[in-house]
Design a protein around this motif. Sequence first.
Motif, PDB file in Angstrom:
ATOM      1  N   LEU A  49      44.069  42.708  43.081  1.00  0.00           N
ATOM      2  CA  LEU A  49      43.103  42.240  42.100  1.00  0.00           C
ATOM      3  C   LEU A  49      41.833  41.719  42.781  1.00  0.00           C
ATOM      4  CD1 LEU A  49      45.332  40.213  39.586  1.00  0.00           C
ATOM      5  CD2 LEU A  49      44.804  42.641  39.586  1.00  0.00           C
ATOM      6  N   ALA A  50      42.006  40.978  43.858  1.00  0.00           N
ATOM      7  CA  ALA A  50      40.848  40.419  44.553  1.00  0.00           C
ATOM      8  C   ALA A  50      39.996  41.520  45.181  1.00  0.00           C
ATOM      9  CB  ALA A  50      41.310  39.425  45.618  1.00  0.00           C
ATOM     10  N   ARG A  51      40.630  42.523  45.776  1.00  0.00           N
ATOM     11  CA  ARG A  51      39.867  43.640  46.360  1.00  0.00           C
ATOM     12  C   ARG A  51      39.110  44.400  45.283  1.00  0.00           C
ATOM     13  NH1 ARG A  51      44.601  44.351  49.183  1.00  0.00           N
ATOM     14  NH2 ARG A  51      45.200  46.119  47.854  1.00  0.00           N
ATOM     15  N   LYS A  84      36.121  42.375  44.149  1.00  0.00           N
ATOM     16  CA  LYS A  84      35.044  42.424  45.141  1.00  0.00           C
ATOM     17  C   LYS A  84      34.324  43.763  45.088  1.00  0.00           C
ATOM     18  CE  LYS A  84      33.988  39.875  47.966  1.00  0.00           C
ATOM     19  NZ  LYS A  84      32.866  38.902  48.060  1.00  0.00           N
ATOM     20  N   ASP A  85      35.073  44.842  45.013  1.00  0.00           N
ATOM     21  CA  ASP A  85      34.476  46.179  44.965  1.00  0.00           C
ATOM     22  C   ASP A  85      33.664  46.388  43.689  1.00  0.00           C
ATOM     23  OD1 ASP A  85      35.646  46.723  47.391  1.00  0.00           O
ATOM     24  OD2 ASP A  85      37.316  47.892  46.563  1.00  0.00           O
ATOM     25  N   ALA A  86      34.076  45.729  42.607  1.00  0.00           N
ATOM     26  CA  ALA A  86      33.376  45.874  41.330  1.00  0.00           C
ATOM     27  C   ALA A  86      32.129  44.994  41.252  1.00  0.00           C
ATOM     28  CB  ALA A  86      34.317  45.524  40.179  1.00  0.00           C
ATOM     29  N   GLY A  87      31.905  44.169  42.271  1.00  0.00           N
ATOM     30  CA  GLY A  87      30.722  43.319  42.303  1.00  0.00           C
ATOM     31  C   GLY A  87      30.864  41.999  41.585  1.00  0.00           C
ATOM     32  N   ALA A  88      32.083  41.569  41.331  1.00  0.00           N
ATOM     33  CA  ALA A  88      32.298  40.283  40.675  1.00  0.00           C
ATOM     34  C   ALA A  88      31.737  39.157  41.532  1.00  0.00           C
ATOM     35  CB  ALA A  88      33.780  40.057  40.418  1.00  0.00           C
ATOM     36  N   MET A 137      53.291  38.674  42.424  1.00  0.00           N
ATOM     37  CA  MET A 137      52.427  37.507  42.620  1.00  0.00           C
ATOM     38  C   MET A 137      51.803  37.455  44.008  1.00  0.00           C
ATOM     39  SD  MET A 137      54.366  34.455  40.523  1.00  0.00           S
ATOM     40  CE  MET A 137      55.797  34.409  41.620  1.00  0.00           C
ATOM     41  N   GLY A 138      52.334  38.279  44.943  1.00  0.00           N
ATOM     42  CA  GLY A 138      51.794  38.319  46.285  1.00  0.00           C
ATOM     43  C   GLY A 138      50.861  39.493  46.483  1.00  0.00           C
ATOM     44  N   GLU A 139      51.435  40.667  46.639  1.00  0.00           N
ATOM     45  CA  GLU A 139      50.634  41.853  46.942  1.00  0.00           C
ATOM     46  C   GLU A 139      49.649  42.175  45.827  1.00  0.00           C
ATOM     47  OE1 GLU A 139      53.319  45.024  47.874  1.00  0.00           O
ATOM     48  OE2 GLU A 139      54.458  43.796  49.306  1.00  0.00           O
ATOM     49  N   ALA A 140      50.075  42.046  44.573  1.00  0.00           N
ATOM     50  CA  ALA A 140      49.188  42.376  43.459  1.00  0.00           C
ATOM     51  C   ALA A 140      47.956  41.469  43.422  1.00  0.00           C
ATOM     52  CB  ALA A 140      49.941  42.287  42.139  1.00  0.00           C
ATOM     53  N   ALA A 141      48.116  40.206  43.825  1.00  0.00           N
ATOM     54  CA  ALA A 141      46.966  39.300  43.848  1.00  0.00           C
ATOM     55  C   ALA A 141      45.897  39.822  44.799  1.00  0.00           C
ATOM     56  CB  ALA A 141      47.416  37.892  44.255  1.00  0.00           C
ATOM     57  N   GLY A 142      46.320  40.354  45.939  1.00  0.00           N
ATOM     58  CA  GLY A 142      45.374  40.944  46.875  1.00  0.00           C
ATOM     59  C   GLY A 142      44.685  42.161  46.292  1.00  0.00           C
ATOM     60  N   ALA A 178      40.631  39.262  50.920  1.00  0.00           N
ATOM     61  CA  ALA A 178      39.835  40.227  50.170  1.00  0.00           C
ATOM     62  C   ALA A 178      38.591  39.622  49.541  1.00  0.00           C
ATOM     63  CB  ALA A 178      40.704  40.871  49.083  1.00  0.00           C
ATOM     64  N   PHE A 179      38.675  38.336  49.165  1.00  0.00           N
ATOM     65  CA  PHE A 179      37.575  37.685  48.436  1.00  0.00           C
ATOM     66  C   PHE A 179      37.442  36.267  48.989  1.00  0.00           C
ATOM     67  CE2 PHE A 179      35.400  38.561  44.226  1.00  0.00           C
ATOM     68  CZ  PHE A 179      34.499  37.513  44.310  1.00  0.00           C
ATOM     69  N   PRO A 180      36.806  36.118  50.159  1.00  0.00           N
ATOM     70  CA  PRO A 180      36.775  34.808  50.833  1.00  0.00           C
ATOM     71  C   PRO A 180      36.198  33.678  49.988  1.00  0.00           C
ATOM     72  CG  PRO A 180      36.016  36.545  52.308  1.00  0.00           C
ATOM     73  CD  PRO A 180      36.149  37.169  50.958  1.00  0.00           C
ATOM     74  N   GLU A 181      35.313  34.018  49.032  1.00  0.00           N
ATOM     75  CA  GLU A 181      34.691  32.986  48.202  1.00  0.00           C
ATOM     76  C   GLU A 181      35.558  32.570  47.026  1.00  0.00           C
ATOM     77  OE1 GLU A 181      31.593  36.325  48.967  1.00  0.00           O
ATOM     78  OE2 GLU A 181      33.750  36.114  48.597  1.00  0.00           O
ATOM     79  N   ALA A 182      36.736  33.125  46.919  1.00  0.00           N
ATOM     80  CA  ALA A 182      37.606  32.817  45.783  1.00  0.00           C
ATOM     81  C   ALA A 182      37.945  31.329  45.735  1.00  0.00           C
ATOM     82  CB  ALA A 182      38.889  33.632  45.875  1.00  0.00           C
ATOM     83  N   THR A 183      38.158  30.841  44.516  1.00  0.00           N
ATOM     84  CA  THR A 183      38.643  29.479  44.300  1.00  0.00           C
ATOM     85  C   THR A 183      40.124  29.548  43.981  1.00  0.00           C
ATOM     86  OG1 THR A 183      36.504  28.806  43.397  1.00  0.00           O
ATOM     87  CG2 THR A 183      38.397  27.396  42.906  1.00  0.00           C
ATOM     88  N   ILE A 184      40.924  28.767  44.684  1.00  0.00           N
ATOM     89  CA  ILE A 184      42.371  28.745  44.468  1.00  0.00           C
ATOM     90  C   ILE A 184      42.746  27.430  43.798  1.00  0.00           C
ATOM     91  CG2 ILE A 184      44.639  28.670  45.584  1.00  0.00           C
ATOM     92  CD1 ILE A 184      43.489  30.581  47.704  1.00  0.00           C
ATOM     93  N   LEU A 185      43.407  27.536  42.660  1.00  0.00           N
ATOM     94  CA  LEU A 185      43.862  26.361  41.920  1.00  0.00           C
ATOM     95  C   LEU A 185      45.381  26.309  41.979  1.00  0.00           C
ATOM     96  CD1 LEU A 185      41.600  26.600  38.734  1.00  0.00           C
ATOM     97  CD2 LEU A 185      41.123  25.412  40.883  1.00  0.00           C
TER      98      LEU A 185
END
Length: 320
Positions: free
Chosen positions: A103-105, A108-112, A96-101, A145-152
């Motif tokens: 996924l976000a990287r 971002k690299d995939a252009g999401a 839940m920690g490292e893997a989240a980073g 990794a994805f500064p524009e991410a929304t955290i819920l």
Amino acid sequence: MPTTSPLADKVVTIFGGSGFVGRHVAEDLLQQNARVRIAARTPEDAFSLKPLAKLGQLQFARCNILDEHSVCACVEGSHAVVNLVGTFEGDLMKLMGEAAGTLARAAKDAGAKSFVQISAIGADIDGPSEYARAKALGEELVRDAFPEATILRPSIIFGPDGGILTMFADLISTFPVLPVFAPDSPLQVVHVDDVAAAVAASLADPSAHAGETYELAGPDRWTMMELNQRIAEAQRRKRTFLPMPDGASAAFAALPGTPMSSDQWRMLKAGSVADGAYPGFAAFGIQPRPLELVIDRYMVHHRKHGRFADKMDTVQGREN
């Protein structure tokens, strides 16, 4: 004239999409005509969604979130990514920690264009439970990794097919006397469909929610004891609940093979209520539904006489 959803024909990849919350999020997105990709260790657990999708609207991908190549393959072509991975088993800091980073990287690299990270109320890098610390690490790495991410950050979730009600309902329908751990812990339990709606709203208007953190809590506060008592009442059953002292609860959770781990006990003891430091459902225009609105209906199949329980109670008295 019908309006077209901003997510129509866009690929949204949901990591952990085969779980309880993930299936509800997927259903919301399918209704908005998004093309949903379920990425999970066991994607077949979400096959029940197939009848809800149009031809080509739903995809399934087997994924190991600890394998970066697997993650990158799953996010390829994604317009948006949602991380719903949550667990009490295994290495929580990695899962839940490292893997989240990771996924976000990869997103971002995939252009999401957007990324939604599902965390939890109480996420704290210095928190008492490993779960809270892992969720906080995940938030930090996602932001990097994805500064524009929304955290819920939802509170403890309930619904008709999973969550905290299901967890306790079977026990309460089976045993006449039950212990209650952390009986005074405060909870603002939240409906799964309200959480799913917040996810969909975040993805539909990412510019409005980019970089924001939200706490998603139900409208009412319950203690753990009150919640157990209300479930029993909804089942039309007489039950005796024994409040357990903290010392006894902690000792029980430390024993091998028990249904509650020490980490779960520490998380439960901390409670789950919004602290007001972050905006909530109002930012999405969502009015969260109270537990009282649905609990009696959800408990019908746990009653001894099902939907005829009220009539039988009148004749026989409250069921055991």
